[in-house]
Motif scaffolding. Structure first.
Motif, PDB file in Angstrom:
ATOM      1  N   GLU A  77      -0.139   7.959  13.779  1.00  0.00           N
ATOM      2  CA  GLU A  77      -0.518   9.243  13.195  1.00  0.00           C
ATOM      3  C   GLU A  77       0.358   9.629  12.012  1.00  0.00           C
ATOM      4  N   VAL A  78       1.651   9.346  12.094  1.00  0.00           N
ATOM      5  CA  VAL A  78       2.569   9.834  11.058  1.00  0.00           C
ATOM      6  C   VAL A  78       2.524   9.003   9.790  1.00  0.00           C
ATOM      7  N   THR A  79       2.160   7.739   9.897  1.00  0.00           N
ATOM      8  CA  THR A  79       2.304   6.847   8.746  1.00  0.00           C
ATOM      9  C   THR A  79       1.302   7.138   7.644  1.00  0.00           C
ATOM     10  N   LEU A  80       0.048   7.434   7.983  1.00  0.00           N
ATOM     11  CA  LEU A  80      -0.953   7.673   6.934  1.00  0.00           C
ATOM     12  C   LEU A  80      -0.574   8.838   6.023  1.00  0.00           C
ATOM     13  N   PRO A  81      -0.259  10.026   6.556  1.00  0.00           N
ATOM     14  CA  PRO A  81       0.157  11.100   5.630  1.00  0.00           C
ATOM     15  C   PRO A  81       1.436  10.764   4.869  1.00  0.00           C
ATOM     16  N   MET A  82       2.345  10.000   5.489  1.00  0.00           N
ATOM     17  CA  MET A  82       3.550   9.606   4.772  1.00  0.00           C
ATOM     18  C   MET A  82       3.214   8.652   3.619  1.00  0.00           C
ATOM     19  N   ILE A  83       2.251   7.759   3.832  1.00  0.00           N
ATOM     20  CA  ILE A  83       1.817   6.876   2.741  1.00  0.00           C
ATOM     21  C   ILE A  83       1.225   7.698   1.607  1.00  0.00           C
ATOM     22  N   LEU A  84       0.372   8.645   1.942  1.00  0.00           N
ATOM     23  CA  LEU A  84      -0.276   9.461   0.908  1.00  0.00           C
ATOM     24  C   LEU A  84       0.723  10.313   0.146  1.00  0.00           C
ATOM     25  N   ASN A  85       1.891  10.594   0.771  1.00  0.00           N
ATOM     26  CA  ASN A  85       2.962  11.345   0.097  1.00  0.00           C
ATOM     27  C   ASN A  85       4.024  10.432  -0.516  1.00  0.00           C
ATOM     28  N   LEU A 138      -9.426   1.468   5.776  1.00  0.00           N
ATOM     29  CA  LEU A 138      -8.534   0.320   5.624  1.00  0.00           C
ATOM     30  C   LEU A 138      -7.278   0.514   6.462  1.00  0.00           C
ATOM     31  N   TYR A 139      -6.779   1.746   6.494  1.00  0.00           N
ATOM     32  CA  TYR A 139      -5.596   2.039   7.297  1.00  0.00           C
ATOM     33  C   TYR A 139      -5.847   1.726   8.775  1.00  0.00           C
ATOM     34  N   GLU A 140      -6.966   2.178   9.307  1.00  0.00           N
ATOM     35  CA  GLU A 140      -7.314   1.894  10.703  1.00  0.00           C
ATOM     36  C   GLU A 140      -7.393   0.391  10.945  1.00  0.00           C
ATOM     37  N   ASN A 141      -8.003  -0.315  10.011  1.00  0.00           N
ATOM     38  CA  ASN A 141      -8.136  -1.760  10.147  1.00  0.00           C
ATOM     39  C   ASN A 141      -6.781  -2.448  10.169  1.00  0.00           C
ATOM     40  N   LEU A 142      -5.889  -2.048   9.259  1.00  0.00           N
ATOM     41  CA  LEU A 142      -4.567  -2.681   9.191  1.00  0.00           C
ATOM     42  C   LEU A 142      -3.737  -2.367  10.428  1.00  0.00           C
ATOM     43  N   PHE A 143      -3.816  -1.122  10.929  1.00  0.00           N
ATOM     44  CA  PHE A 143      -3.042  -0.789  12.118  1.00  0.00           C
ATOM     45  C   PHE A 143      -3.572  -1.518  13.347  1.00  0.00           C
ATOM     46  N   LEU A 201       5.830  -2.152   8.171  1.00  0.00           N
ATOM     47  CA  LEU A 201       5.813  -0.709   7.939  1.00  0.00           C
ATOM     48  C   LEU A 201       7.158  -0.310   7.357  1.00  0.00           C
ATOM     49  N   LEU A 202       7.109   0.384   6.218  1.00  0.00           N
ATOM     50  CA  LEU A 202       8.315   0.757   5.485  1.00  0.00           C
ATOM     51  C   LEU A 202       8.317   2.250   5.208  1.00  0.00           C
ATOM     52  N   ASN A 203       9.504   2.853   5.217  1.00  0.00           N
ATOM     53  CA  ASN A 203       9.682   4.231   4.777  1.00  0.00           C
ATOM     54  C   ASN A 203      10.520   4.241   3.511  1.00  0.00           C
ATOM     55  N   PHE A 204      10.350   5.312   2.710  1.00  0.00           N
ATOM     56  CA  PHE A 204      11.029   5.387   1.421  1.00  0.00           C
ATOM     57  C   PHE A 204      11.842   6.670   1.286  1.00  0.00           C
ATOM     58  N   SER A 205      13.039   6.529   0.761  1.00  0.00           N
ATOM     59  CA  SER A 205      13.785   7.670   0.244  1.00  0.00           C
ATOM     60  C   SER A 205      13.814   7.515  -1.273  1.00  0.00           C
ATOM     61  N   LYS A 206      14.668   8.247  -1.919  1.00  0.00           N
ATOM     62  CA  LYS A 206      14.680   8.265  -3.385  1.00  0.00           C
ATOM     63  C   LYS A 206      14.861   6.876  -3.976  1.00  0.00           C
ATOM     64  N   ASN A 207      15.803   6.088  -3.432  1.00  0.00           N
ATOM     65  CA  ASN A 207      16.101   4.788  -4.039  1.00  0.00           C
ATOM     66  C   ASN A 207      16.260   3.686  -3.004  1.00  0.00           C
ATOM     67  N   TYR A 231       0.848  -1.187   0.000  1.00  0.00           N
ATOM     68  CA  TYR A 231       0.000   0.000   0.000  1.00  0.00           C
ATOM     69  C   TYR A 231       0.887   1.242   0.000  1.00  0.00           C
ATOM     70  N   ILE A 232       0.855   1.968  -1.115  1.00  0.00           N
ATOM     71  CA  ILE A 232       1.540   3.256  -1.230  1.00  0.00           C
ATOM     72  C   ILE A 232       0.579   4.223  -1.903  1.00  0.00           C
ATOM     73  N   ASP A 233       0.208   5.263  -1.262  1.00  0.00           N
ATOM     74  CA  ASP A 233      -0.648   6.362  -1.731  1.00  0.00           C
ATOM     75  C   ASP A 233      -2.032   5.892  -2.205  1.00  0.00           C
ATOM     76  N   ASN A 234      -2.417   4.651  -1.864  1.00  0.00           N
ATOM     77  CA  ASN A 234      -3.697   4.148  -2.365  1.00  0.00           C
ATOM     78  C   ASN A 234      -4.453   3.410  -1.268  1.00  0.00           C
ATOM     79  N   ILE A 235      -4.559   4.050  -0.118  1.00  0.00           N
ATOM     80  CA  ILE A 235      -5.195   3.410   1.031  1.00  0.00           C
ATOM     81  C   ILE A 235      -6.236   4.349   1.624  1.00  0.00           C
ATOM     82  N   THR A 236      -7.396   3.812   1.954  1.00  0.00           N
ATOM     83  CA  THR A 236      -8.440   4.626   2.571  1.00  0.00           C
ATOM     84  C   THR A 236      -8.195   4.721   4.075  1.00  0.00           C
TER      85      THR A 236
END
Length: 339
Positions: free
Chosen positions: A195-203, A159-164, A222-228, A151-156
């Motif tokens: 709290e921080v993960t949902l806006p980070m996913i949407l970005n 669904l986010y609440e359910n997964l967490f 739970l994963l975070n992304f940089s450029k590569n 799930y990257i930028d495509n989560i409601t």
């Protein structure tokens, strides 16, 4: 010294603003001339400044400025969990001193020279283990209705609440079984990550990789992304599927996803676990960097005390005493962790 990543997720506003709301104690972040990109918050009483994010990041890269003014006078600056830095300025020409103290081992899967999961496993994993891991995956997928989703930028929000909710339940189940504590389940930390993960996913700065059995989440990362680079923040699997080595299968699919999507690395981040050592091909160290005004006696004393304190914490980890403390904490608070 590591490469400086311009879009390190922990230096972006999404992460910083939520972190400050949770852990900033009302302090306003401050910038200083000796370092680019980083901001700091001040200790309530002492002339000590910690980088925004502190130990809640999974690795900071930074660059020292080539133009340092005197705004560091009388102060101590602590930069936590440094993976790499670039020094364009000769500190010997200033009164700015620095201690570098190792804290945690780090482990990274460097994928630049590999075109597939099979290629990577051939280069990193032994023949016997490759056979076993592929066998686990086949047995899992033949025994259950297994499918995988990133799930990257495509989560409601629903669904986010359910997964967490599933995420927290599986973490509590896993660590209750291990009879030890997990710092991520500390109420303050869990509230922050939630709290921080949902806006980070949407970005597109974060993602949730989920393994499903039909419609039931059985492993979540739970994963975070940089450029590569993809960074492992926390992961869990349902212990009811342990005989299929579900954690191993999840790593295999994440490596496969990274390679298919042109990511150059999966960074397991800080802390030793046997699976990290097995899968990674590049170990490294996280460090805490302590900058201080060498002309100030108070700053020198505070910097030295922190250097000794961090060195002592590393000693406790190397002797596995920290693990015993976590186990004792679990034993003394077993009812709380069973809730």
């Amino acid at each position: 010294m590591g490469e400086i990543t311009s879009n390190n997720p922990y230096l972006l506003d999404t992460f910083r603003s939520v972190w400050l709301n949770h852990f900033g104690d009302g302090e306003q972040p401050m910038a200083f001339s000796f370092v680019n990109s980083l901001t700091f918050i001040k200790h309530k009483k002492l002339p000590i400044y910690h980088n925004t994010g502190m130990t809640n990041t999974k690795g900071i890269n930074y660059k020292l400025s080539n133009s340092i003014s005197n705004d560091f006078k009388g102060k101590v600056f602590i930069i936590c969990d440094v993976q790499g830095f670039i020094n364009e300025n000769n500190l010997e020409d200033t009164n700015l001193g620095c201690y570098r103290v190792k804290q945690y081992p780090g482990y990274i899967c460097d994928l630049k020279d590999y075109n597939s999961l099979q290629d990577y496993m051939l280069g990193v994993i032994s023949k016997k283990s490759r056979y076993k891991f592929n066998s686990y995956k086949r047995k899992l997928e033949s025994s259950y209705k297994i499918h995988y989703r990133m799930y990257i930028d495509n989560i409601t929000p629903e669904l986010y609440e359910n997964l967490f909710s599933h995420f927290k339940r599986l973490l509590k189940k896993r660590f209750f079984d291990k009879k030890t504590v997990n710092n991520n389940l500390n109420p303050d930390e869990w509230a922050f990550y939630k709290e921080v993960t949902l806006p980070m996913i949407l970005n597109k700065e974060a993602g949730l990789f989920v393994v499903y059995d039909d419609d039931k989440p059985i492993a979540i990362t739970l994963l975070n992304f940089s450029k590569n680079k993809m960074v492992d923040v926390m992961r869990v699997f349902d212990i009811d599927y342990s005989k299929f080595r579900l954690g191993t299968v999840s790593i295999m699919k994440q490596l496969e996803w990274c390679i298919k999507n042109n990511f150059e690395a999966l960074d397991f981040s800080k802390g030793y676990y046997e699976y990290k050592k097995r899968w990674a091909n590049k170990p490294y160290w996280f460090e805490h960097h302590i900058y201080y005004d060498k002309s100030s006696l108070i700053a020198k004393i505070l910097a030295t005390l922190h250097k000794l304190f961090f060195a002592f914490k590393l000693f406790l980890r190397k002797k596995h005493i920290t693990n015993y403390i976590h186990e004792l904490n679990f034993f003394l608070n077993k009812k709380k962790y069973a809730e």
